[in-house]
Scaffold this active site. Structure first.
Site, short mmCIF file in Angstrom:
data_model
loop_
_atom_site.label_atom_id
_atom_site.label_comp_id
_atom_site.label_asym_id
_atom_site.label_seq_id
_atom_site.Cartn_x
_atom_site.Cartn_y
_atom_site.Cartn_z
NE ARG A 135 -3.63 -2.23 2.66
CZ ARG A 135 -3.35 -3.42 3.21
NH1 ARG A 135 -2.15 -3.62 3.75
NH2 ARG A 135 -4.25 -4.37 3.24
CE LYS A 160 -7.67 -1.51 5.57
NZ LYS A 160 -8.35 -1.40 4.25
CG HIS A 224 -4.93 1.16 -4.63
ND1 HIS A 224 -4.32 0.98 -3.41
CD2 HIS A 224 -5.98 0.29 -4.64
CE1 HIS A 224 -4.96 0.07 -2.71
NE2 HIS A 224 -5.97 -0.37 -3.44
NE ARG A 227 -3.00 -3.00 -2.08
CZ ARG A 227 -2.57 -3.83 -1.13
NH1 ARG A 227 -1.27 -4.02 -0.97
NH2 ARG A 227 -3.43 -4.47 -0.36
CG HIS A 250 -6.14 -8.34 0.40
ND1 HIS A 250 -6.27 -8.71 -0.91
CD2 HIS A 250 -6.01 -6.99 0.40
CE1 HIS A 250 -6.23 -7.63 -1.68
NE2 HIS A 250 -6.07 -6.58 -0.91
CE1 TYR A 259 -6.10 -6.82 -8.09
CE2 TYR A 259 -6.17 -7.81 -5.92
CZ TYR A 259 -6.04 -6.70 -6.72
OH TYR A 259 -5.85 -5.47 -6.14
#
Length: 277
Positions: A135, A160, A224, A227, A250, A259
């Protein structure tokens, strides 16, 4: 006004004690201050109907779905932890998040971005952004000690969800990275130093904008997108989606599944897409 200030202070304390990120702390406190100012009632008299009316105002003003979701989450946290009142999340039913396909760049476009960037610091930023998939907030906060040039890995500290993890970066950036670190005049903690410790997210956004203009890429290029491009390229190589989930940080597999497909490649056999540039 005094009551609002006191509520804000208590909220800040609770968020920090529970380990919420600075970004979430800022968002929640801003939301609650606006909510209290709009309702203009003693906090002890607040009820679910006040929340419902406030959220409906935001909906009528065409606020984004995610903004309304965040507002509802912040207000619920405030009610439960500060006011010691239970509140139902169904007070204003909201549609599910829109599932949008991620916007990606082609490999030749990413190569152009890198080739037209002469500043070594800026070039490395772009290369690591694409070859690690981190990120943007994680990228700008990288420290020199987080980089392992031998194993081509980098450590993300308290990403995160307050979780540490590892990601990868490409062989193609290693020599440039070593040159960049060695030529710096003094020992600095951050890999990409700025005026306030490390460079800002905004600074990197501007770096990409400048590179895109030079490369004559006539679309809005964002961190992003690099990414997303990293994850998409890994999938096209047949990398197991569970490893991509880990690399991206994630929490839920379904977030990564945007994806698409799953394969059986092992983490140690991953070929970094940036090495194909």
């Amino acid at each position: 006004m005094v009551e609002t200030t006191d509520s804000k202070r208590k909220l800040l304390e609770e968020l920090k004690l529970r380990g919420y990120s600075p970004r979430t702390v800022k968002s929640y406190t801003s939301i609650i201050v606006k909510f209290l100012q709009r309702t203009n009632k003693p906090v002890d008299n607040l009820c679910e109907e006040d929340v419902r009316k406030y959220l409906l105002i935001l909906i009528d003003k065409k606020y984004a779905r995610e903004t309304i979701r965040l507002t509802r989450a912040a207000i619920k946290f405030f009610f439960v932890t500060i006011l010691d009142k239970q509140i139902s999340t169904s007070i204003v039913p909201l549609p599910k998040r829109a599932k949008k396909l991620p916007k990606v760049l082609e490999l030749d476009e990413i190569k152009l971005l890198i080739d037209v960037t002469s500043n070594i610091k800026h070039k490395i930023l772009i290369m690591i952004a694409f070859s690690s998939g981190v990120r943007v907030s994680e990228l700008v906060a990288l420290k020199v000690d987080d980089i392992n040039v031998k194993s081509l890995t980098l450590r993300i500290n308290q990403g995160k969800g307050n979780k540490d993890r590892l990601s990868i970066f490409s062989k193609s950036v290693r020599d440039l990275l070593l040159q960049y670190i060695c030529q710096r005049k003094k020992q600095i903690e951050y890999l990409f130093p700025g005026r306030k410790g490390h460079i800002s997210v905004r600074t990197f956004q501007e770096i990409l904008k400048t590179a895109a203009n030079k490369a004559k890429i006539y679309k809005r290029v964002t961190p992003h997108m690099l990414r997303h491009s990293f994850a998409t390229q890994l999938l096209e190589q047949g990398t197991d989606i569970r490893y991509i989930q880990y690399l991206l940080g994630h929490r839920r597999l379904e977030t990564t599944q945007i994806y698409t497909r799953v394969s059986r490649t092992k983490l140690e056999h991953i070929q970094n897409p940036a090495d194909r540039l």
